[in-house]
Design an enzyme around this catalytic site. Sequence first.
Site, PDB file in Angstrom:
ATOM      1  N   CYS A 138     132.213  41.094  69.812  1.00 28.87           N
ATOM      2  CA  CYS A 138     133.318  40.136  69.923  1.00 28.87           C
ATOM      3  C   CYS A 138     133.541  39.726  71.366  1.00 28.87           C
ATOM      4  CB  CYS A 138     134.586  40.739  69.341  1.00 28.87           C
ATOM      5  SG  CYS A 138     136.001  39.646  69.536  1.00 28.87           S
ATOM      6  N   CYS A 167     137.173  39.322  72.386  1.00 32.75           N
ATOM      7  CA  CYS A 167     137.921  40.574  72.612  1.00 32.75           C
ATOM      8  C   CYS A 167     137.515  41.222  73.926  1.00 32.75           C
ATOM      9  CB  CYS A 167     137.647  41.609  71.519  1.00 32.75           C
ATOM     10  SG  CYS A 167     137.490  40.972  69.884  1.00 32.75           S
ATOM     11  N   ASP A 168     136.240  41.227  74.216  1.00 32.61           N
ATOM     12  CA  ASP A 168     135.734  42.089  75.290  1.00 32.61           C
ATOM     13  C   ASP A 168     135.172  41.360  76.500  1.00 32.61           C
ATOM     14  OD1 ASP A 168     136.391  44.283  73.728  1.00 32.61           O
ATOM     15  OD2 ASP A 168     134.494  44.201  72.647  1.00 32.61           O
TER      16      ASP A 168
END
Length: 312
Positions: free
Chosen positions: A136, A139-140
């Site tokens: 992701c 997200c990261d």
Amino acid sequence: MEIERVKCLIIGSGPAGYTAAVYASRAGLEPVLYQGLQPGGQLTITNDVENYPGYPQGVNGPQMMEDFKQQAERFGTDVRYGIATSVDFSSQPHKVVIDDQKVIEAHTVIISTGASAKWLGLESEAKFNGIGVSACAVCDGFFYRGQDVAIVGAGDTAAEEATYLANLCSKVYMIVRREEMRASLIMQERVKKTRNIEILWNTMTDEILGTDGVEAVRVKNTITGELREIPVKGFFVAIGHKPNSDIFAGYLNLDENGYIKTIPGTSKTNIDGVFACGDVQDFTYRQAVTAAGSGCMAALDAERYLAARDLH
Ligand code: NDP
């Protein structure tokens, strides 16, 4: 084990589950919805959603799912944390075990468990998961700002995530296993126009290298067989998804990729009173708006099922 009986149980909290919940609660089915592993579903790991009608300026994915949830709760849906861990669809009412602790007996079950990211299957990928390897980018990606990263995949997700990463990272290597991309033309163009994305065509990931975290990726050219090590701090996987249907496999008909089969034009599965909607049953479209539409269908099918049996 504690037992609770409900008219309508919804498993999953993406656009399909919450739309089913809006319709089911407004129809008086008093639905209970378990959110599953990833409350809000895949849209919570997306940035801007620009193609959901009704949001002319686009909307942030997590915000959109919060809106869906509030709309479902406004009509009385009982939204709960919890994961369906096993099911018994052999007799009515159907039984769904939550967190291995509690049995929900439900006259109707609406399955909207969605799909999850696929992984390459390399040992090093599992070893570095969460410490350099991610599925992701949204997200990261933040953790790798100013650094070099690689992303594998050539569909719309990979293209979208590569351009997202390019805004944060100094360089993005996009590892594409063929000599063309599957992504839509507009997304491909965006990738190609981005100066700090380098596309590695005909390339496979051989190994992710490092000691305490990712330091490099070793890639192999599929035509020449040449191996090459590229220093990167982050490795992103964007190679598609797998439907979350494992716990239903003993009861429901699944296709060869694990998607739940529904009777065309309906949300009905091969088991009476069990309905499926959203990505867990949709290999073709996989969009928030199609998932929401199919969630509506599932709630209407459930309502009719209950009404026909005087269970409403
Ligand atoms: P896709 O299944 O479309 O693409 C998966 C990609 O990963 C393909 O390019 C495939 O390669 C590659 N791949 C698969 N396995 C491997 C492997 N083992 N090693 C290397 N590469 C691999 O998945 P997406 O998640 O990209 O998209 C899913 C759906 O969601 C699509 O319908 C897409 O259009 C849609 N979507 C739409 C978006 C939007 O409109 N904004 C954003 C994101 C997704 P190959 O091509 O060689 O098979």
